[in-house]
Scaffold this motif. Structure first.
Motif, PDB file in Angstrom:
ATOM      1  N   GLY A  43       0.799  -1.222   0.000  1.00  0.00           N
ATOM      2  CA  GLY A  43       0.000   0.000   0.000  1.00  0.00           C
ATOM      3  C   GLY A  43       0.825   1.262   0.000  1.00  0.00           C
ATOM      4  N   THR A  44       2.032   1.199   0.538  1.00  0.00           N
ATOM      5  CA  THR A  44       2.879   2.394   0.557  1.00  0.00           C
ATOM      6  C   THR A  44       3.239   2.834  -0.858  1.00  0.00           C
ATOM      7  N   TYR A  45       3.437   1.884  -1.762  1.00  0.00           N
ATOM      8  CA  TYR A  45       3.742   2.219  -3.151  1.00  0.00           C
ATOM      9  C   TYR A  45       2.534   2.896  -3.802  1.00  0.00           C
ATOM     10  N   CYS A  46       1.359   2.302  -3.578  1.00  0.00           N
ATOM     11  CA  CYS A  46       0.128   2.866  -4.148  1.00  0.00           C
ATOM     12  C   CYS A  46      -0.100   4.288  -3.656  1.00  0.00           C
ATOM     13  N   LEU A  47      -0.052   4.463  -2.354  1.00  0.00           N
ATOM     14  CA  LEU A  47      -0.362   5.768  -1.770  1.00  0.00           C
ATOM     15  C   LEU A  47       0.696   6.811  -2.095  1.00  0.00           C
ATOM     16  N   ALA A  48       1.969   6.440  -2.056  1.00  0.00           N
ATOM     17  CA  ALA A  48       3.036   7.407  -2.360  1.00  0.00           C
ATOM     18  C   ALA A  48       2.889   7.922  -3.792  1.00  0.00           C
ATOM     19  N   SER A  49       2.514   7.043  -4.719  1.00  0.00           N
ATOM     20  CA  SER A  49       2.364   7.494  -6.101  1.00  0.00           C
ATOM     21  C   SER A  49       1.190   8.451  -6.246  1.00  0.00           C
ATOM     22  N   VAL A  50       0.092   8.192  -5.539  1.00  0.00           N
ATOM     23  CA  VAL A  50      -1.056   9.098  -5.571  1.00  0.00           C
ATOM     24  C   VAL A  50      -0.685  10.437  -4.942  1.00  0.00           C
ATOM     25  N   LEU A  51      -0.073  10.402  -3.768  1.00  0.00           N
ATOM     26  CA  LEU A  51       0.280  11.640  -3.068  1.00  0.00           C
ATOM     27  C   LEU A  51       1.301  12.462  -3.841  1.00  0.00           C
ATOM     28  N   ASP A  52       2.119  11.798  -4.642  1.00  0.00           N
ATOM     29  CA  ASP A  52       3.093  12.496  -5.474  1.00  0.00           C
ATOM     30  C   ASP A  52       2.403  13.286  -6.589  1.00  0.00           C
ATOM     31  N   LEU A  53       1.252  12.799  -7.029  1.00  0.00           N
ATOM     32  CA  LEU A  53       0.548  13.429  -8.142  1.00  0.00           C
ATOM     33  C   LEU A  53      -0.569  14.385  -7.716  1.00  0.00           C
ATOM     34  N   VAL A  54      -1.070  14.221  -6.496  1.00  0.00           N
ATOM     35  CA  VAL A  54      -2.224  15.010  -6.060  1.00  0.00           C
ATOM     36  C   VAL A  54      -1.849  15.841  -4.828  1.00  0.00           C
ATOM     37  N   PRO A  55      -1.776  17.149  -4.991  1.00  0.00           N
ATOM     38  CA  PRO A  55      -1.503  18.003  -3.833  1.00  0.00           C
ATOM     39  C   PRO A  55      -2.773  18.221  -3.007  1.00  0.00           C
ATOM     40  N   GLY A  56      -2.608  18.778  -1.845  1.00  0.00           N
ATOM     41  CA  GLY A  56      -3.765  19.172  -1.045  1.00  0.00           C
ATOM     42  C   GLY A  56      -4.206  18.123  -0.051  1.00  0.00           C
ATOM     43  N   GLN A  57      -5.201  18.518   0.703  1.00  0.00           N
ATOM     44  CA  GLN A  57      -5.727  17.689   1.781  1.00  0.00           C
ATOM     45  C   GLN A  57      -6.771  16.708   1.262  1.00  0.00           C
ATOM     46  N   MET A  58      -6.894  15.603   1.983  1.00  0.00           N
ATOM     47  CA  MET A  58      -7.964  14.653   1.713  1.00  0.00           C
ATOM     48  C   MET A  58      -9.201  15.090   2.474  1.00  0.00           C
ATOM     49  N   THR A  59     -10.344  14.943   1.837  1.00  0.00           N
ATOM     50  CA  THR A  59     -11.597  15.291   2.504  1.00  0.00           C
ATOM     51  C   THR A  59     -12.398  14.058   2.885  1.00  0.00           C
ATOM     52  N   ASN A  60     -12.049  12.902   2.297  1.00  0.00           N
ATOM     53  CA  ASN A  60     -12.776  11.679   2.623  1.00  0.00           C
ATOM     54  C   ASN A  60     -11.861  10.480   2.421  1.00  0.00           C
ATOM     55  N   ILE A  61     -11.945   9.529   3.348  1.00  0.00           N
ATOM     56  CA  ILE A  61     -11.197   8.272   3.270  1.00  0.00           C
ATOM     57  C   ILE A  61     -12.164   7.139   3.569  1.00  0.00           C
ATOM     58  N   GLN A  62     -12.173   6.140   2.696  1.00  0.00           N
ATOM     59  CA  GLN A  62     -12.924   4.910   2.936  1.00  0.00           C
ATOM     60  C   GLN A  62     -12.008   3.749   2.627  1.00  0.00           C
ATOM     61  N   ASN A  63     -12.200   2.643   3.352  1.00  0.00           N
ATOM     62  CA  ASN A  63     -11.387   1.458   3.100  1.00  0.00           C
ATOM     63  C   ASN A  63     -12.248   0.215   3.245  1.00  0.00           C
ATOM     64  N   ASN A  64     -12.337  -0.549   2.173  1.00  0.00           N
ATOM     65  CA  ASN A  64     -12.951  -1.872   2.234  1.00  0.00           C
ATOM     66  C   ASN A  64     -11.808  -2.836   2.513  1.00  0.00           C
ATOM     67  N   VAL A  65     -11.779  -3.396   3.706  1.00  0.00           N
ATOM     68  CA  VAL A  65     -10.624  -4.156   4.154  1.00  0.00           C
ATOM     69  C   VAL A  65     -11.018  -5.561   4.575  1.00  0.00           C
ATOM     70  N   THR A  66     -10.106  -6.518   4.322  1.00  0.00           N
ATOM     71  CA  THR A  66     -10.265  -7.900   4.751  1.00  0.00           C
ATOM     72  C   THR A  66      -9.075  -8.262   5.627  1.00  0.00           C
ATOM     73  N   TYR A  67      -9.367  -8.881   6.767  1.00  0.00           N
ATOM     74  CA  TYR A  67      -8.314  -9.291   7.698  1.00  0.00           C
ATOM     75  C   TYR A  67      -8.209 -10.812   7.741  1.00  0.00           C
ATOM     76  N   HIS A  68      -6.991 -11.320   7.774  1.00  0.00           N
ATOM     77  CA  HIS A  68      -6.685 -12.723   8.054  1.00  0.00           C
ATOM     78  C   HIS A  68      -5.434 -12.728   8.929  1.00  0.00           C
ATOM     79  N   HIS A  69      -5.367 -13.645   9.829  1.00  0.00           N
ATOM     80  CA  HIS A  69      -4.173 -13.827  10.656  1.00  0.00           C
ATOM     81  C   HIS A  69      -3.805 -12.553  11.427  1.00  0.00           C
TER      82      HIS A  69
END
Length: 184
Positions: A43-69
């Motif tokens: 996820g760090t690769y995904c997010l760093a690439s987005v943050l590199d391209l999009v300046p400014g603050q986030m106004t909304n965060i959602q996460n559909n997440v699955t946990y195992h172990h």
């Protein structure tokens, strides 16, 4: 370069994927509850690439997440920024699909790449044009990161111009905000 040149216009949305499969290993950092999981790994690769391209603050965060172990093994993170840009980052460590793509949609076109963290080819669709750009990369894996550290040591630099300390802080804050949303 094509993104910052304005070729596809203002960014409207970004979607990227870093999906992989790792057998469960109780001794691996991937399955350590404090530091493991898909978000902290790929996820760090995904997010760093987005943050590199999009300046400014986030106004909304959602996460559909699955946990195992005890860790997140699949995250589908949806971000909305104050400038209206929407981003979706899909990362997983227990997924048979090995998708590592990114699509950057602009007001006037889009750019598609595979292996977005080290792309060698991009399909660019701008206006009525569609073409592919290819770049030869003479190395693989973490060579650029290792070279950046060596350059920093050699020239007594304390910060990389490609990923500043502030960039790292923004990434860490985003990861923690997503974790907070995921845990309620």
């Amino acid at each position: 370069q094509e993104v910052t040149s304005g070729l596809i216009g203002q960014i409207v949305s970004i979607e990227n994927h870093f999906q992989s499969y790792h057998d469960y290993d109780a001794h691996s950092y991937l399955y350590d509850e404090a530091q493991g999981g898909a978000l902290y790994d790929c996820g760090t690769y995904c997010l760093a690439s987005v943050l590199d391209l999009v300046p400014g603050q986030m106004t909304n965060i959602q996460n559909n997440v699955t946990y195992h172990h005890g860790v997140d093994v699949y995250d589908e993170v949806h971000l909305t920024f104050e400038n209206g840009v929407k981003a979706t980052c899909v990362c997983s460590i227990e997924d048979e699909v090995k998708d590592r793509s990114m699509i950057i949609k602009g007001a006037n076109g889009q750019i598609k790449v595979d292996y977005f963290y080290r792309p060698t080819e991009a399909l660019i669709e701008a206006g009525e044009e569609s073409y592919t750009v290819t770049v030869e990369i003479p190395y693989d894996d973490f060579y650029p990161e290792i070279e950046a550290v060596h350059q920093g040591i050699s020239y007594l630099k304390t910060e990389s111009p490609l990923m500043s300390h502030q960039d790292s802080i923004r990434l860490a804050q985003t990861l923690e905000a997503i974790k907070k949303v995921s845990h309620g």
